[in-house]
Design a protein around this motif. Structure first.
Motif, mmCIF file in Angstrom:
data_model
loop_
_atom_site.group_PDB
_atom_site.id
_atom_site.type_symbol
_atom_site.label_atom_id
_atom_site.label_comp_id
_atom_site.label_asym_id
_atom_site.label_seq_id
_atom_site.Cartn_x
_atom_site.Cartn_y
_atom_site.Cartn_z
ATOM 1 N N ALA A 96 0.826 -1.331 0.123
ATOM 2 C CA ALA A 96 -0.186 -0.004 -0.006
ATOM 3 C C ALA A 96 0.833 1.299 -0.009
ATOM 4 O O ALA A 96 0.492 2.088 -0.523
ATOM 5 N N ILE A 97 1.870 1.144 0.738
ATOM 6 C CA ILE A 97 2.677 2.407 1.024
ATOM 7 C C ILE A 97 4.178 2.324 -0.154
ATOM 8 O O ILE A 97 4.273 3.098 -1.171
ATOM 9 N N HIS A 98 5.016 1.532 0.499
ATOM 10 C CA HIS A 98 6.420 1.345 -0.316
ATOM 11 C C HIS A 98 7.011 0.128 0.262
ATOM 12 O O HIS A 98 6.976 -0.306 1.467
ATOM 13 N N LEU A 384 -1.916 3.394 8.463
ATOM 14 C CA LEU A 384 -1.466 4.390 7.337
ATOM 15 C C LEU A 384 -1.651 3.630 5.918
ATOM 16 O O LEU A 384 -1.965 4.234 5.000
ATOM 17 N N SER A 385 -1.597 2.467 6.068
ATOM 18 C CA SER A 385 -1.738 1.620 4.916
ATOM 19 C C SER A 385 -3.242 1.654 4.376
ATOM 20 O O SER A 385 -3.615 2.042 3.125
ATOM 21 N N ILE A 387 -5.402 4.117 4.708
ATOM 22 C CA ILE A 387 -5.626 5.664 4.233
ATOM 23 C C ILE A 387 -5.068 5.534 2.789
ATOM 24 O O ILE A 387 -5.575 6.152 1.946
ATOM 25 N N ARG A 388 -3.770 5.046 2.845
ATOM 26 C CA ARG A 388 -2.905 5.243 1.491
ATOM 27 C C ARG A 388 -3.769 4.182 0.394
ATOM 28 O O ARG A 388 -4.023 4.932 -0.756
ATOM 29 N N HIS A 389 -4.134 2.878 0.722
ATOM 30 C CA HIS A 389 -4.812 2.319 -0.227
ATOM 31 C C HIS A 389 -6.060 2.728 -0.785
ATOM 32 O O HIS A 389 -6.410 2.629 -1.817
ATOM 33 N N TYR A 391 -8.165 5.554 0.562
ATOM 34 C CA TYR A 391 -8.823 6.944 0.544
ATOM 35 C C TYR A 391 -7.858 7.533 -0.425
ATOM 36 O O TYR A 391 -8.635 8.380 -1.064
ATOM 37 N N ILE A 392 -6.501 7.490 -0.677
ATOM 38 C CA ILE A 392 -5.618 8.235 -1.468
ATOM 39 C C ILE A 392 -5.644 7.684 -3.006
ATOM 40 O O ILE A 392 -6.074 8.198 -3.894
ATOM 41 N N ARG A 393 -5.038 6.280 -3.057
ATOM 42 C CA ARG A 393 -4.871 5.559 -3.984
ATOM 43 C C ARG A 393 -6.349 5.288 -4.710
ATOM 44 O O ARG A 393 -6.445 5.321 -5.927
ATOM 45 N N TYR A 405 -12.439 4.590 5.861
ATOM 46 C CA TYR A 405 -11.237 4.748 5.147
ATOM 47 C C TYR A 405 -10.397 5.834 5.530
ATOM 48 O O TYR A 405 -9.135 6.017 5.084
#
Length: 463
Positions: A96-98, A384-385, A387-389, A391-393, A405
Protein backbone atom coordinates in the motif's frame (compact mmCIF):
# COMPACT_ATOMS: atom_id res chain seq x y z
CA UNK A 1 -2.81 -12.21 -7.47
CA UNK A 2 0.50 -13.19 -8.98
CA UNK A 3 1.74 -16.71 -9.30
CA UNK A 4 4.16 -18.39 -6.94
CA UNK A 5 7.63 -16.91 -6.79
CA UNK A 6 8.99 -20.28 -7.90
CA UNK A 7 7.48 -19.55 -11.34
CA UNK A 8 9.37 -16.30 -11.75
CA UNK A 9 12.09 -16.18 -14.41
CA UNK A 10 14.84 -15.72 -11.86
CA UNK A 11 13.89 -18.86 -9.94
CA UNK A 12 16.40 -21.66 -10.36
CA UNK A 13 16.79 -25.32 -9.62
CA UNK A 14 18.26 -24.31 -6.30
CA UNK A 15 14.93 -22.80 -5.24
CA UNK A 16 13.03 -24.36 -2.33
CA UNK A 17 10.59 -27.14 -3.16
CA UNK A 18 7.32 -25.88 -4.64
CA UNK A 19 5.27 -26.83 -1.62
CA UNK A 20 2.67 -24.36 -0.39
CA UNK A 21 0.47 -23.55 2.56
CA UNK A 22 -2.96 -25.20 2.51
CA UNK A 23 -6.34 -23.51 2.87
CA UNK A 24 -7.74 -25.36 5.88
CA UNK A 25 -9.08 -22.55 8.13
CA UNK A 26 -12.65 -21.24 8.11
CA UNK A 27 -14.01 -18.36 10.19
CA UNK A 28 -14.44 -20.52 13.30
CA UNK A 29 -10.88 -21.82 13.07
CA UNK A 30 -9.53 -18.28 12.69
CA UNK A 31 -11.49 -17.02 15.70
CA UNK A 32 -10.26 -19.99 17.75
CA UNK A 33 -6.68 -19.34 16.65
CA UNK A 34 -7.00 -15.65 17.55
CA UNK A 35 -8.58 -16.25 20.96
CA UNK A 36 -5.93 -18.85 21.75
CA UNK A 37 -3.15 -16.52 20.60
CA UNK A 38 -4.50 -13.58 22.62
CA UNK A 39 -5.39 -15.96 25.49
CA UNK A 40 -8.63 -15.50 27.50
CA UNK A 41 -6.41 -15.46 30.61
CA UNK A 42 -3.96 -12.83 29.29
CA UNK A 43 -4.52 -10.44 32.25
CA UNK A 44 -3.50 -13.17 34.74
CA UNK A 45 0.28 -12.85 34.22
CA UNK A 46 0.05 -9.10 33.60
CA UNK A 47 -2.07 -8.38 36.68
CA UNK A 48 0.59 -7.27 39.14
CA UNK A 49 2.48 -5.15 36.63
CA UNK A 50 -0.52 -3.33 35.12
CA UNK A 51 -2.22 -2.87 38.49
CA UNK A 52 0.92 -1.37 40.06
CA UNK A 53 1.76 0.92 37.14
CA UNK A 54 -1.86 2.17 36.86
CA UNK A 55 -2.08 2.74 40.63
CA UNK A 56 -5.05 0.42 40.96
CA UNK A 57 -6.81 1.38 37.70
CA UNK A 58 -6.25 -1.81 35.78
CA UNK A 59 -9.82 -1.97 34.41
CA UNK A 60 -9.46 1.56 32.99
CA UNK A 61 -6.16 0.65 31.33
CA UNK A 62 -7.72 -2.38 29.66
CA UNK A 63 -10.77 -0.43 28.50
CA UNK A 64 -8.62 2.19 26.79
CA UNK A 65 -6.41 -0.51 25.28
CA UNK A 66 -9.46 -2.29 23.86
CA UNK A 67 -10.68 0.86 22.09
CA UNK A 68 -7.24 1.45 20.58
CA UNK A 69 -6.93 -2.16 19.47
CA UNK A 70 -10.44 -2.25 17.97
CA UNK A 71 -9.65 0.68 15.68
CA UNK A 72 -6.54 -1.14 14.52
CA UNK A 73 -8.43 -4.44 14.19
CA UNK A 74 -10.76 -2.84 11.64
CA UNK A 75 -7.71 -1.67 9.68
CA UNK A 76 -6.26 -5.19 9.67
CA UNK A 77 -9.55 -6.50 8.35
CA UNK A 78 -9.68 -4.00 5.51
CA UNK A 79 -6.09 -4.65 4.45
CA UNK A 80 -6.61 -8.42 4.62
CA UNK A 81 -9.48 -8.00 2.13
CA UNK A 82 -7.20 -6.08 -0.23
CA UNK A 83 -4.10 -8.27 0.15
CA UNK A 84 -5.00 -11.78 1.37
CA UNK A 85 -1.46 -13.10 1.76
CA UNK A 86 0.88 -14.12 4.56
CA UNK A 87 3.11 -11.38 5.94
CA UNK A 88 0.71 -9.19 7.96
CA UNK A 89 1.98 -5.60 8.43
CA UNK A 90 4.95 -6.34 6.16
CA UNK A 91 2.66 -7.21 3.25
CA UNK A 92 0.11 -4.45 3.84
CA UNK A 93 2.54 -1.54 4.23
CA UNK A 94 4.79 -2.87 1.48
CA UNK A 95 1.98 -3.06 -1.08
CA UNK A 96 0.00 0.00 0.00
CA UNK A 97 2.80 2.46 0.78
CA UNK A 98 6.32 1.37 -0.28
CA UNK A 99 8.46 -1.80 -0.04
CA UNK A 100 10.87 -0.03 2.32
CA UNK A 101 8.01 1.00 4.62
CA UNK A 102 6.75 -2.58 4.44
CA UNK A 103 10.17 -3.87 5.39
CA UNK A 104 10.37 -1.71 8.51
CA UNK A 105 6.76 -2.47 9.48
CA UNK A 106 7.50 -6.17 9.12
CA UNK A 107 10.83 -5.81 10.92
CA UNK A 108 9.11 -4.05 13.82
CA UNK A 109 6.31 -6.64 14.06
CA UNK A 110 8.91 -9.40 13.83
CA UNK A 111 10.33 -8.14 17.14
CA UNK A 112 6.84 -8.52 18.62
CA UNK A 113 6.39 -12.06 17.28
CA UNK A 114 9.90 -13.13 18.23
CA UNK A 115 9.46 -11.98 21.82
CA UNK A 116 5.89 -13.22 22.31
CA UNK A 117 6.75 -16.95 22.37
CA UNK A 118 9.86 -16.04 24.36
CA UNK A 119 7.80 -14.20 26.96
CA UNK A 120 5.40 -17.14 27.19
CA UNK A 121 8.27 -19.55 27.73
CA UNK A 122 9.68 -17.31 30.48
CA UNK A 123 6.36 -17.11 32.29
CA UNK A 124 5.78 -20.83 31.88
CA UNK A 125 9.10 -21.42 33.60
CA UNK A 126 8.29 -18.94 36.40
CA UNK A 127 4.88 -20.55 37.03
CA UNK A 128 6.19 -24.11 36.89
CA UNK A 129 8.96 -23.02 39.26
CA UNK A 130 6.43 -21.91 41.88
CA UNK A 131 4.59 -25.23 41.66
CA UNK A 132 7.71 -27.45 41.47
CA UNK A 133 10.56 -25.32 42.89
CA UNK A 134 12.88 -28.33 43.09
CA UNK A 135 13.25 -28.35 39.27
CA UNK A 136 15.75 -25.71 38.03
CA UNK A 137 14.19 -22.91 35.96
CA UNK A 138 16.62 -23.57 33.11
CA UNK A 139 15.24 -27.08 32.70
CA UNK A 140 11.73 -25.70 32.33
CA UNK A 141 12.95 -23.23 29.70
CA UNK A 142 14.37 -26.04 27.57
CA UNK A 143 11.30 -28.28 27.97
CA UNK A 144 8.80 -25.60 26.98
CA UNK A 145 10.86 -24.10 24.13
CA UNK A 146 11.41 -27.50 22.53
CA UNK A 147 7.80 -28.60 23.12
CA UNK A 148 6.13 -25.67 21.34
CA UNK A 149 8.52 -26.00 18.40
CA UNK A 150 7.71 -29.68 17.93
CA UNK A 151 3.96 -28.98 17.97
CA UNK A 152 4.29 -26.35 15.23
CA UNK A 153 6.51 -28.49 13.03
CA UNK A 154 3.65 -30.94 12.52
CA UNK A 155 1.35 -28.36 10.94
CA UNK A 156 -1.69 -26.24 11.69
CA UNK A 157 -4.08 -29.19 11.91
CA UNK A 158 -2.17 -30.44 14.94
CA UNK A 159 -1.84 -26.87 16.25
CA UNK A 160 -5.58 -26.27 15.88
CA UNK A 161 -6.50 -29.42 17.81
CA UNK A 162 -4.18 -28.34 20.61
CA UNK A 163 -5.68 -24.83 20.47
CA UNK A 164 -9.22 -26.15 20.93
CA UNK A 165 -8.29 -28.12 24.03
CA UNK A 166 -6.23 -25.32 25.56
CA UNK A 167 -8.84 -22.64 24.86
CA UNK A 168 -11.58 -24.75 26.45
CA UNK A 169 -9.46 -25.12 29.59
CA UNK A 170 -8.74 -21.38 29.75
CA UNK A 171 -12.38 -20.39 29.31
CA UNK A 172 -13.41 -22.80 32.06
CA UNK A 173 -10.86 -21.34 34.50
CA UNK A 174 -11.86 -17.75 33.67
CA UNK A 175 -15.47 -18.70 34.44
CA UNK A 176 -14.41 -20.40 37.66
CA UNK A 177 -12.48 -17.29 38.75
CA UNK A 178 -15.41 -14.97 37.98
CA UNK A 179 -17.80 -17.08 40.06
CA UNK A 180 -15.29 -17.48 42.93
CA UNK A 181 -14.40 -13.77 42.95
CA UNK A 182 -18.06 -12.72 42.97
CA UNK A 183 -18.78 -15.07 45.88
CA UNK A 184 -15.71 -13.83 47.80
CA UNK A 185 -16.66 -10.18 47.35
CA UNK A 186 -20.19 -10.84 48.56
CA UNK A 187 -18.80 -12.54 51.67
CA UNK A 188 -16.66 -9.52 52.56
CA UNK A 189 -13.31 -10.21 50.90
CA UNK A 190 -11.31 -7.25 49.53
CA UNK A 191 -13.54 -4.31 48.64
CA UNK A 192 -16.56 -6.37 49.85
CA UNK A 193 -18.73 -5.16 46.96
CA UNK A 194 -19.48 -6.20 43.40
CA UNK A 195 -20.16 -2.63 42.24
CA UNK A 196 -17.46 0.01 42.34
CA UNK A 197 -15.98 2.63 40.01
CA UNK A 198 -12.57 2.52 41.71
CA UNK A 199 -10.98 0.04 39.25
CA UNK A 200 -11.84 2.62 36.58
CA UNK A 201 -11.41 5.89 38.49
CA UNK A 202 -10.37 6.27 42.11
CA UNK A 203 -9.90 10.03 42.72
CA UNK A 204 -7.50 9.36 45.59
CA UNK A 205 -4.95 7.60 43.36
CA UNK A 206 -5.89 8.45 39.78
CA UNK A 207 -3.15 9.69 37.45
CA UNK A 208 -3.73 9.98 33.72
CA UNK A 209 -0.01 9.53 33.07
CA UNK A 210 0.04 6.36 35.18
CA UNK A 211 -3.06 4.95 33.46
CA UNK A 212 -1.63 5.60 30.00
CA UNK A 213 1.68 4.03 30.98
CA UNK A 214 -0.27 0.99 32.16
CA UNK A 215 -2.29 1.02 28.93
CA UNK A 216 0.93 0.70 26.93
CA UNK A 217 1.63 -2.51 28.89
CA UNK A 218 -1.98 -3.73 28.89
CA UNK A 219 -1.99 -3.46 25.10
CA UNK A 220 0.31 -6.49 25.14
CA UNK A 221 -2.60 -8.66 26.27
CA UNK A 222 -4.38 -7.98 22.97
CA UNK A 223 -1.43 -8.92 20.81
CA UNK A 224 -2.48 -11.92 18.79
CA UNK A 225 -5.60 -10.54 17.14
CA UNK A 226 -3.23 -9.24 14.45
CA UNK A 227 -1.70 -12.69 14.19
CA UNK A 228 -4.85 -13.87 12.44
CA UNK A 229 -3.75 -11.90 9.36
CA UNK A 230 -0.61 -14.04 9.05
CA UNK A 231 -2.89 -17.00 8.25
CA UNK A 232 -4.32 -15.46 5.09
CA UNK A 233 -2.77 -18.21 2.99
CA UNK A 234 -4.05 -20.88 5.37
CA UNK A 235 -7.62 -19.53 5.16
CA UNK A 236 -10.36 -20.72 2.81
CA UNK A 237 -11.80 -17.23 2.29
CA UNK A 238 -9.24 -14.71 3.60
CA UNK A 239 -10.81 -11.64 1.97
CA UNK A 240 -13.99 -12.20 3.97
CA UNK A 241 -12.98 -14.09 7.11
CA UNK A 242 -9.69 -12.48 8.23
CA UNK A 243 -11.34 -9.13 8.97
CA UNK A 244 -14.36 -10.61 10.70
CA UNK A 245 -12.25 -12.88 12.88
CA UNK A 246 -9.85 -10.07 13.81
CA UNK A 247 -12.58 -7.73 15.07
CA UNK A 248 -14.50 -10.53 16.83
CA UNK A 249 -11.44 -11.71 18.71
CA UNK A 250 -10.46 -8.19 19.77
CA UNK A 251 -13.93 -7.37 21.09
CA UNK A 252 -14.63 -10.68 22.88
CA UNK A 253 -11.22 -10.83 24.53
CA UNK A 254 -11.38 -7.14 25.49
CA UNK A 255 -14.66 -7.68 27.35
CA UNK A 256 -13.18 -10.68 29.19
CA UNK A 257 -10.04 -8.73 30.11
CA UNK A 258 -11.96 -5.80 31.59
CA UNK A 259 -14.09 -8.19 33.67
CA UNK A 260 -11.04 -10.02 35.03
CA UNK A 261 -9.21 -6.76 35.80
CA UNK A 262 -12.28 -5.32 37.52
CA UNK A 263 -12.86 -8.33 39.78
CA UNK A 264 -9.17 -8.88 40.53
CA UNK A 265 -8.72 -5.25 41.52
CA UNK A 266 -11.70 -5.47 43.90
CA UNK A 267 -10.43 -8.71 45.43
CA UNK A 268 -7.04 -7.11 46.18
CA UNK A 269 -7.58 -3.30 46.25
CA UNK A 270 -4.14 -2.39 47.64
CA UNK A 271 -1.91 -2.43 44.56
CA UNK A 272 1.20 -1.73 46.70
CA UNK A 273 1.05 -4.94 48.75
CA UNK A 274 1.55 -7.83 46.30
CA UNK A 275 4.03 -10.39 47.70
CA UNK A 276 5.56 -10.77 44.22
CA UNK A 277 4.44 -8.48 41.39
CA UNK A 278 5.25 -10.85 38.49
CA UNK A 279 2.99 -13.59 39.90
CA UNK A 280 0.51 -11.41 41.81
CA UNK A 281 -2.55 -13.02 40.28
CA UNK A 282 -1.68 -16.32 41.95
CA UNK A 283 -2.08 -14.56 45.30
CA UNK A 284 -5.30 -12.89 44.14
CA UNK A 285 -6.70 -16.28 43.10
CA UNK A 286 -5.78 -17.80 46.47
CA UNK A 287 -7.60 -14.99 48.26
CA UNK A 288 -10.65 -15.38 46.01
CA UNK A 289 -10.95 -19.16 45.95
CA UNK A 290 -8.42 -20.71 48.31
CA UNK A 291 -5.83 -23.34 47.44
CA UNK A 292 -8.12 -25.00 44.89
CA UNK A 293 -8.29 -21.88 42.72
CA UNK A 294 -4.59 -21.17 43.32
CA UNK A 295 -3.53 -24.49 41.82
CA UNK A 296 -6.14 -24.26 39.07
CA UNK A 297 -4.84 -20.83 38.03
CA UNK A 298 -1.25 -22.09 38.24
CA UNK A 299 -2.20 -24.91 35.88
CA UNK A 300 -4.05 -22.67 33.44
CA UNK A 301 -1.14 -20.20 33.34
CA UNK A 302 0.95 -23.07 32.01
CA UNK A 303 -1.78 -23.92 29.49
CA UNK A 304 -2.14 -20.25 28.44
CA UNK A 305 1.59 -19.86 28.08
CA UNK A 306 1.77 -22.94 25.89
CA UNK A 307 -1.14 -21.74 23.77
CA UNK A 308 0.30 -18.26 23.28
CA UNK A 309 3.76 -19.61 22.53
CA UNK A 310 2.47 -22.13 19.96
CA UNK A 311 0.31 -19.62 18.09
CA UNK A 312 2.92 -16.86 18.36
CA UNK A 313 5.60 -19.07 16.89
CA UNK A 314 3.26 -20.12 14.06
CA UNK A 315 2.57 -16.47 13.17
CA UNK A 316 6.22 -15.40 13.40
CA UNK A 317 7.30 -18.18 11.06
CA UNK A 318 4.81 -16.95 8.45
CA UNK A 319 6.15 -13.40 8.60
CA UNK A 320 9.59 -14.88 8.00
CA UNK A 321 8.06 -16.86 5.12
CA UNK A 322 6.79 -13.65 3.46
CA UNK A 323 10.16 -11.95 3.85
CA UNK A 324 11.99 -15.04 2.64
CA UNK A 325 9.89 -15.28 -0.52
CA UNK A 326 10.77 -11.68 -1.33
CA UNK A 327 14.47 -12.39 -0.67
CA UNK A 328 14.52 -9.84 2.17
CA UNK A 329 15.74 -12.77 4.28
CA UNK A 330 17.62 -15.82 2.91
CA UNK A 331 15.08 -17.43 0.56
CA UNK A 332 16.49 -20.95 0.65
CA UNK A 333 15.93 -21.02 4.41
CA UNK A 334 12.82 -18.99 5.22
CA UNK A 335 10.78 -19.60 2.04
CA UNK A 336 11.03 -23.37 2.47
CA UNK A 337 7.72 -25.12 3.15
CA UNK A 338 7.70 -28.74 4.27
CA UNK A 339 6.09 -30.82 1.49
CA UNK A 340 4.24 -33.11 3.91
CA UNK A 341 3.25 -30.89 6.84
CA UNK A 342 2.88 -27.59 4.89
CA UNK A 343 4.84 -25.69 7.52
CA UNK A 344 7.63 -23.08 7.13
CA UNK A 345 10.04 -25.45 8.82
CA UNK A 346 13.15 -23.33 9.18
CA UNK A 347 11.20 -20.27 10.30
CA UNK A 348 9.68 -22.36 13.09
CA UNK A 349 13.07 -23.72 14.09
CA UNK A 350 14.54 -20.19 14.11
CA UNK A 351 11.79 -19.01 16.45
CA UNK A 352 12.41 -22.05 18.65
CA UNK A 353 16.06 -21.10 19.00
CA UNK A 354 15.14 -17.50 19.89
CA UNK A 355 12.75 -18.71 22.61
CA UNK A 356 15.30 -21.14 23.99
CA UNK A 357 18.30 -18.81 24.15
CA UNK A 358 16.38 -15.62 24.92
CA UNK A 359 14.82 -17.21 28.00
CA UNK A 360 18.22 -17.14 29.69
CA UNK A 361 18.78 -13.41 29.05
CA UNK A 362 15.36 -11.68 29.22
CA UNK A 363 13.17 -11.09 32.26
CA UNK A 364 9.39 -11.39 31.94
CA UNK A 365 8.77 -7.66 32.40
CA UNK A 366 11.53 -6.64 30.00
CA UNK A 367 10.12 -8.91 27.29
CA UNK A 368 6.59 -7.56 27.89
CA UNK A 369 7.71 -3.95 27.50
CA UNK A 370 9.85 -4.59 24.42
CA UNK A 371 7.08 -6.49 22.64
CA UNK A 372 4.81 -3.47 22.51
CA UNK A 373 7.41 -1.35 20.70
CA UNK A 374 7.35 -3.54 17.61
CA UNK A 375 3.62 -4.21 17.76
CA UNK A 376 2.62 -0.54 17.98
CA UNK A 377 4.94 0.46 15.12
CA UNK A 378 3.44 -2.29 12.99
CA UNK A 379 -0.10 -1.23 13.96
CA UNK A 380 0.62 2.35 12.95
CA UNK A 381 1.89 1.10 9.59
CA UNK A 382 -1.29 -0.90 8.99
CA UNK A 383 -3.54 2.05 9.86
CA UNK A 384 -1.65 4.31 7.46
CA UNK A 385 -1.86 1.58 4.81
CA UNK A 386 -5.67 1.75 4.89
CA UNK A 387 -5.60 5.51 4.26
CA UNK A 388 -3.03 5.17 1.49
CA UNK A 389 -4.65 2.20 -0.27
CA UNK A 390 -8.32 3.13 -0.06
CA UNK A 391 -8.65 6.86 0.58
CA UNK A 392 -5.70 8.20 -1.44
CA UNK A 393 -4.86 5.62 -4.10
CA UNK A 394 -8.33 4.09 -4.41
CA UNK A 395 -10.06 7.49 -4.33
CA UNK A 396 -12.63 6.21 -1.78
CA UNK A 397 -13.64 9.69 -0.64
CA UNK A 398 -17.42 9.71 -0.65
CA UNK A 399 -19.27 10.70 2.52
CA UNK A 400 -19.96 7.01 3.25
CA UNK A 401 -16.28 6.11 2.80
CA UNK A 402 -14.97 8.88 5.06
CA UNK A 403 -15.42 6.97 8.33
CA UNK A 404 -13.99 3.52 7.39
CA UNK A 405 -11.14 4.72 5.17
CA UNK A 406 -9.97 7.91 6.85
CA UNK A 407 -11.44 8.70 10.28
CA UNK A 408 -11.15 5.23 11.86
CA UNK A 409 -7.65 4.36 10.59
CA UNK A 410 -6.43 7.86 11.45
CA UNK A 411 -7.90 7.41 14.93
CA UNK A 412 -6.17 4.04 15.18
CA UNK A 413 -2.86 5.56 14.12
CA UNK A 414 -3.06 8.46 16.56
CA UNK A 415 -4.18 6.21 19.42
CA UNK A 416 -1.31 3.79 18.81
CA UNK A 417 1.09 6.72 18.56
CA UNK A 418 -0.07 8.08 21.92
CA UNK A 419 0.32 4.69 23.60
CA UNK A 420 3.71 4.29 21.89
CA UNK A 421 4.92 7.61 23.33
CA UNK A 422 4.04 6.31 26.81
CA UNK A 423 6.20 3.18 26.50
CA UNK A 424 9.00 2.87 29.03
CA UNK A 425 12.46 4.18 28.10
CA UNK A 426 13.80 0.63 28.32
CA UNK A 427 11.31 -0.59 25.73
CA UNK A 428 12.17 2.34 23.46
CA UNK A 429 15.89 1.62 23.65
CA UNK A 430 15.38 -2.04 22.82
CA UNK A 431 13.22 -1.00 19.88
CA UNK A 432 15.75 1.55 18.65
CA UNK A 433 18.49 -1.09 18.72
CA UNK A 434 16.26 -3.53 16.82
CA UNK A 435 15.32 -0.93 14.20
CA UNK A 436 19.00 0.01 13.79
CA UNK A 437 19.77 -3.64 13.04
CA UNK A 438 16.95 -3.57 10.49
CA UNK A 439 18.38 -0.44 8.90
CA UNK A 440 21.80 -2.08 8.61
CA UNK A 441 20.24 -5.20 7.09
CA UNK A 442 18.30 -3.12 4.56
CA UNK A 443 21.45 -1.17 3.69
CA UNK A 444 23.36 -4.40 3.09
CA UNK A 445 20.53 -5.91 1.07
CA UNK A 446 20.22 -2.85 -1.17
CA UNK A 447 23.98 -2.27 -1.55
CA UNK A 448 23.86 0.92 0.49
CA UNK A 449 20.34 1.81 -0.73
CA UNK A 450 21.60 2.03 -4.31
CA UNK A 451 18.94 -0.46 -5.41
CA UNK A 452 15.35 -0.91 -4.35
CA UNK A 453 14.03 -3.62 -2.10
CA UNK A 454 12.04 -6.24 -4.01
CA UNK A 455 8.30 -5.68 -4.23
CA UNK A 456 6.15 -7.61 -1.79
CA UNK A 457 4.82 -10.75 -3.45
CA UNK A 458 1.31 -12.11 -3.15
CA UNK A 459 1.26 -15.87 -3.47
CA UNK A 460 -1.92 -17.85 -4.06
CA UNK A 461 -1.78 -21.03 -1.96
CA UNK A 462 -2.92 -24.27 -3.46
CA UNK A 463 -6.13 -25.85 -2.30
Amino acid sequence: MTSDVSNRPEASAASPPAASLKRIFGLGHLVLFGITFVCPTAPFPMFGIVSSVSRGHMAAAYMIAMVVMLLTAFSYGRMASAFPAAGSAYTYAGKAIHPMVGFFAGWAVLLDYMLMPLMSVIYLSLTAGRVLPQVPEGIWLVVFAVGITVINLFGLKVTNRANFIMTAIMVFVVGFFVVAAAAALRSGTGAATLWSLKPFCDPAHFSWTAVMSATSIAAFSFLGFDGISTLAEDSRNPARDIGRATVLVCFVCGALFILQAYLGQLIWPDYTSYPKTDTAFLDVSRLAGGEQLFFLVSFVLVVAGLASAVTGQASASRILLGMGRDRILPRRIFAYIHPKYSTPTYGILAMGVVSLLGGFFFSFRLAAEAINFGALLGFMGVNLSVIRHYYIRGNRRSRRDLMPYLVMPLGGFLSCLYVFINLSNTAKWIGVIWCTLGLLHAAWHTKGFRRALPSVSLVAPED
